[in-house]
Design a protein around this motif. Structure first.
Motif, PDB file in Angstrom:
ATOM      1  N   GLU A  82      13.746  11.737   1.022  1.00 20.64           N
ATOM      2  CA  GLU A  82      12.584  12.548   0.674  1.00 20.64           C
ATOM      3  C   GLU A  82      11.971  11.977  -0.593  1.00 20.64           C
ATOM      4  OE1 GLU A  82      13.558  16.627   0.331  1.00 20.64           O
ATOM      5  OE2 GLU A  82      13.717  16.942   2.504  1.00 20.64           O
ATOM      6  N   TYR A  83      10.644  11.897  -0.621  1.00 18.49           N
ATOM      7  CA  TYR A  83       9.952  11.362  -1.785  1.00 18.49           C
ATOM      8  C   TYR A  83       8.581  12.012  -1.868  1.00 18.49           C
ATOM      9  CZ  TYR A  83       7.577   8.624   1.777  1.00 18.49           C
ATOM     10  OH  TYR A  83       6.858   8.255   2.873  1.00 18.49           O
ATOM     11  N   ARG A  84       7.932  11.802  -2.983  1.00 17.47           N
ATOM     12  CA  ARG A  84       6.602  12.375  -3.197  1.00 17.47           C
ATOM     13  C   ARG A  84       5.556  11.274  -3.260  1.00 17.47           C
ATOM     14  NH1 ARG A  84       8.156  15.207  -8.693  1.00 17.47           N
ATOM     15  NH2 ARG A  84       9.366  13.269  -8.719  1.00 17.47           N
ATOM     16  N   CYS A  85       4.333  11.645  -2.869  1.00 12.59           N
ATOM     17  CA  CYS A  85       3.209  10.741  -3.097  1.00 12.59           C
ATOM     18  C   CYS A  85       2.766  10.899  -4.542  1.00 12.59           C
ATOM     19  CB  CYS A  85       2.053  11.057  -2.145  1.00 12.59           C
ATOM     20  SG  CYS A  85       2.312  10.433  -0.476  1.00 12.59           S
ATOM     21  N   SER A  86       2.098   9.900  -5.068  1.00 15.90           N
ATOM     22  CA  SER A  86       1.754   9.870  -6.487  1.00 15.90           C
ATOM     23  C   SER A  86       0.838  11.005  -6.909  1.00 15.90           C
ATOM     24  CB  SER A  86       1.103   8.522  -6.840  1.00 15.90           C
ATOM     25  OG  SER A  86      -0.040   8.316  -6.028  1.00 15.90           O
ATOM     26  N   SER A  91       0.833  -1.202   0.000  1.00 20.67           N
ATOM     27  CA  SER A  91       0.000   0.000   0.000  1.00 20.67           C
ATOM     28  C   SER A  91       0.862   1.244   0.000  1.00 20.67           C
ATOM     29  CB  SER A  91      -0.927   0.003   1.223  1.00 20.67           C
ATOM     30  OG  SER A  91      -1.863  -1.044   1.155  1.00 20.67           O
ATOM     31  N   TRP A  92       1.927   1.215   0.773  1.00 21.68           N
ATOM     32  CA  TRP A  92       2.821   2.379   0.817  1.00 21.68           C
ATOM     33  C   TRP A  92       3.498   2.597  -0.532  1.00 21.68           C
ATOM     34  CZ3 TRP A  92       8.494   1.941   1.596  1.00 21.68           C
ATOM     35  CH2 TRP A  92       9.116   3.187   1.638  1.00 21.68           C
ATOM     36  N   MET A  93       4.066   1.507  -1.086  1.00 25.40           N
ATOM     37  CA  MET A  93       4.764   1.633  -2.370  1.00 25.40           C
ATOM     38  C   MET A  93       3.827   2.142  -3.465  1.00 25.40           C
ATOM     39  SD  MET A  93       8.025   0.838  -2.312  1.00 25.40           S
ATOM     40  CE  MET A  93       9.272  -0.127  -1.443  1.00 25.40           C
ATOM     41  N   SER A  94       2.564   1.744  -3.397  1.00 20.54           N
ATOM     42  CA  SER A  94       1.622   2.160  -4.438  1.00 20.54           C
ATOM     43  C   SER A  94       1.344   3.654  -4.394  1.00 20.54           C
ATOM     44  CB  SER A  94       0.307   1.387  -4.294  1.00 20.54           C
ATOM     45  OG  SER A  94      -0.420   1.822  -3.147  1.00 20.54           O
ATOM     46  N   ARG A  95       1.667   4.284  -3.268  1.00 22.41           N
ATOM     47  CA  ARG A  95       1.407   5.718  -3.135  1.00 22.41           C
ATOM     48  C   ARG A  95       2.634   6.570  -3.413  1.00 22.41           C
ATOM     49  NH1 ARG A  95      -3.149   7.253  -3.972  1.00 22.41           N
ATOM     50  NH2 ARG A  95      -2.875   9.109  -2.651  1.00 22.41           N
ATOM     51  N   VAL A  96       3.793   5.930  -3.629  1.00 23.19           N
ATOM     52  CA  VAL A  96       5.008   6.687  -3.928  1.00 23.19           C
ATOM     53  C   VAL A  96       4.972   7.151  -5.389  1.00 23.19           C
ATOM     54  CG1 VAL A  96       7.536   6.586  -4.097  1.00 23.19           C
ATOM     55  CG2 VAL A  96       6.353   5.433  -2.201  1.00 23.19           C
ATOM     56  N   HIS A  97       5.372   8.390  -5.631  1.00 29.70           N
ATOM     57  CA  HIS A  97       5.389   8.957  -6.985  1.00 29.70           C
ATOM     58  C   HIS A  97       6.251   8.082  -7.898  1.00 29.70           C
ATOM     59  CE1 HIS A  97       5.966  11.757 -10.294  1.00 29.70           C
ATOM     60  NE2 HIS A  97       5.015  12.537  -9.765  1.00 29.70           N
ATOM     61  N   PRO A  98       5.766   7.754  -9.107  1.00 27.15           N
ATOM     62  CA  PRO A  98       6.510   6.869 -10.016  1.00 27.15           C
ATOM     63  C   PRO A  98       7.943   7.315 -10.263  1.00 27.15           C
ATOM     64  CG  PRO A  98       4.300   7.221 -10.846  1.00 27.15           C
ATOM     65  CD  PRO A  98       4.455   8.146  -9.668  1.00 27.15           C
ATOM     66  N   ALA A  99       8.164   8.636 -10.301  1.00 26.87           N
ATOM     67  CA  ALA A  99       9.515   9.117 -10.570  1.00 26.87           C
ATOM     68  C   ALA A  99      10.440   8.870  -9.390  1.00 26.87           C
ATOM     69  CB  ALA A  99       9.477  10.618 -10.896  1.00 26.87           C
ATOM     70  N   ASP A 100       9.870   8.777  -8.185  1.00 24.66           N
ATOM     71  CA  ASP A 100      10.686   8.570  -6.986  1.00 24.66           C
ATOM     72  C   ASP A 100      10.773   7.099  -6.599  1.00 24.66           C
ATOM     73  OD1 ASP A 100      10.953  11.293  -6.842  1.00 24.66           O
ATOM     74  OD2 ASP A 100       9.348  11.562  -5.364  1.00 24.66           O
ATOM     75  N   LEU A 101       9.920   6.257  -7.185  1.00 28.57           N
ATOM     76  CA  LEU A 101       9.795   4.874  -6.746  1.00 28.57           C
ATOM     77  C   LEU A 101      11.088   4.067  -6.872  1.00 28.57           C
ATOM     78  CD1 LEU A 101       7.926   2.752  -5.584  1.00 28.57           C
ATOM     79  CD2 LEU A 101       7.157   2.224  -7.910  1.00 28.57           C
ATOM     80  N   PRO A 102      11.832   4.130  -8.006  1.00 27.55           N
ATOM     81  CA  PRO A 102      13.062   3.329  -8.105  1.00 27.55           C
ATOM     82  C   PRO A 102      14.052   3.632  -6.985  1.00 27.55           C
ATOM     83  CG  PRO A 102      12.420   4.122 -10.259  1.00 27.55           C
ATOM     84  CD  PRO A 102      11.549   4.844  -9.271  1.00 27.55           C
ATOM     85  N   GLY A 103      14.239   4.909  -6.688  1.00 26.94           N
ATOM     86  CA  GLY A 103      15.175   5.275  -5.628  1.00 26.94           C
ATOM     87  C   GLY A 103      14.686   4.824  -4.265  1.00 26.94           C
TER      88      GLY A 103
END
Length: 255
Positions: free
Chosen positions: A223-227, A193-205
Motif C-alpha cells: 500500500e502506498y500513497r500518491c504524492s 512516471s509512476w515513481m514520480s507520483r508516489v508520495h515521497p514518504a512512501d517512495l523508499p519502501g
C-alpha cells in the motif's frame, strides 16, 4: 541398342525418378494437397470439379475420405458454389491464388494456394491447403476474453499497467492515469512516471520492494500513497518466470 533408344530410356527413368520425388514430397508435407479437374456444362460454365490426386493429409484437413475419383459435389453435396467459381477462374486465367476462406458445408476454414496446371486455359488446378479452423477459433476466443477483461476492469474501476520488459513497451489504461491523479495520456506510461507520483514518504519502501519483486518469481504487494493524495492505494506486480509481464494497481482506500 540405338542411341535414340538409350536416350529415351534414360529420359523415362529420369521422369520416373522425378515422379517418385514428387510423390514423396506430397505424402510428407503437413498441408493437404489435391489435383482437381474442372467440369463444365455445354455452355462452358464450370459446374463441378473432380479429384484426380490427393495426399494423405488431404483427409485430415478436409474430413473427406476416398476423394480420388469423386466430384466435389459427390463428396460434399452442399458445397458452396464459390469454390467452383474460384477454381474455375484460376484455371481460366492461369493466375495463382492465395486465400483464406470458409465453408459452412464443411464447417471448416481453409488457408490455401491454388495454381493452374499448364497455365491459362487449363482445366486442372493444384491445391495446397490447411484447415485453420481451430487457429481462428482460438484467436476469436482470445479477442473475446480480452474484451471481457476490459469490460470487467472498467466496471471495477481497475487500473492496469501492462509492461513488457523484453520489448520495453508500457501501456496504461485510462483508469491507471486517473488513479495517479493524471489525465489520460498526460504523461508517458513508464516506470519513471509512476515513481514520480508516489508520495515521497512512501517512495523508499516502494523502490526497495519493487526492486526485490523483479527477481524470478517475485511479487510486489504494497500500500502506498500518491504524492498529492492522502488516499492509500494497493499495488501489485506479478512476475512470470524471469519476465515481469503485468502490473496492476487497484484503488483501495484504507484507514
Amino acid at each position: 541398342m540405338p542411341t535414340n533408344a538409350k536416350q529415351s530410356d534414360r529420359s523415362l527413368a529420369e521422369t520416373e525418378q522425378l515422379n517418385q520425388h514428387y510423390r514423396h514430397l506430397l505424402e510428407n508435407i503437413e498441408q493437404g494437397f489435391c489435383l482437381i479437374e474442372m467440369i463444365y456444362d455445354e455452355a462452358g460454365t464450370a459446374i463441378n470439379y473432380r479429384f484426380l490426386e490427393a495426399n494423405q493429409a488431404f483427409e485430415r484437413h478436409t474430413g473427406i475420405r476416398n476423394a480420388v475419383g469423386k466430384t466435389a459435389l459427390e463428396a460434399v453435396p452442399d458445397l458452396e458454389a464459390h469454390w467452383i467459381a474460384t477454381y474455375a477462374e484460376v484455371a481460366r486465367t492461369g493466375a495463382a491464388l492465395a486465400l483464406e476462406q470458409g465453408s459452412l458445408a464443411m464447417d471448416r476454414l481453409f488457408k490455401l494456394d491454388a495454381v493452374s496446371i499448364d497455365g491459362a486455359g487449363s482445366n486442372k488446378v493444384a491445391l495446397i491447403f490447411s484447415d485453420v479452423t481451430e487457429r481462428r477459433r482460438t484467436e476469436q476466443s482470445l479477442i473475446k476474453g480480452e474484451e471481457r477483461l476490459r469490460l470487467a476492469l472498467e466496471a471495477g474501476r481497475m487500473a492496469v499497467w501492462d509492461w513488457s520488459f523484453e520489448g520495453g513497451e508500457n501501456i496504461w489504461n485510462d483508469a491507471m492515469y486517473r488513479l495517479l491523479g493524471l489525465k489520460p495520456g498526460a504523461a508517458p506510461a513508464s516506470l519513471e512516471s509512476w515513481m514520480s507520483r508516489v508520495h515521497p514518504a512512501d517512495l523508499p519502501g516502494v523502490e526497495s520492494l519493487f526492486s526485490d519483486s523483479l527477481k524470478p518469481g517475485g511479487e510486489f504487494h504494497m500500500e502506498y500513497r500518491c504524492s498529492d493524495s492522502a488516499t492509500r492505494f494497493a499495488g501489485c506486480l506479478h512476475v512470470d518466470g524471469r519476465t515481469p509481464i503485468k502490473m496492476a494497481k487497484s484503488r483501495a482506500p484504507t484507514a
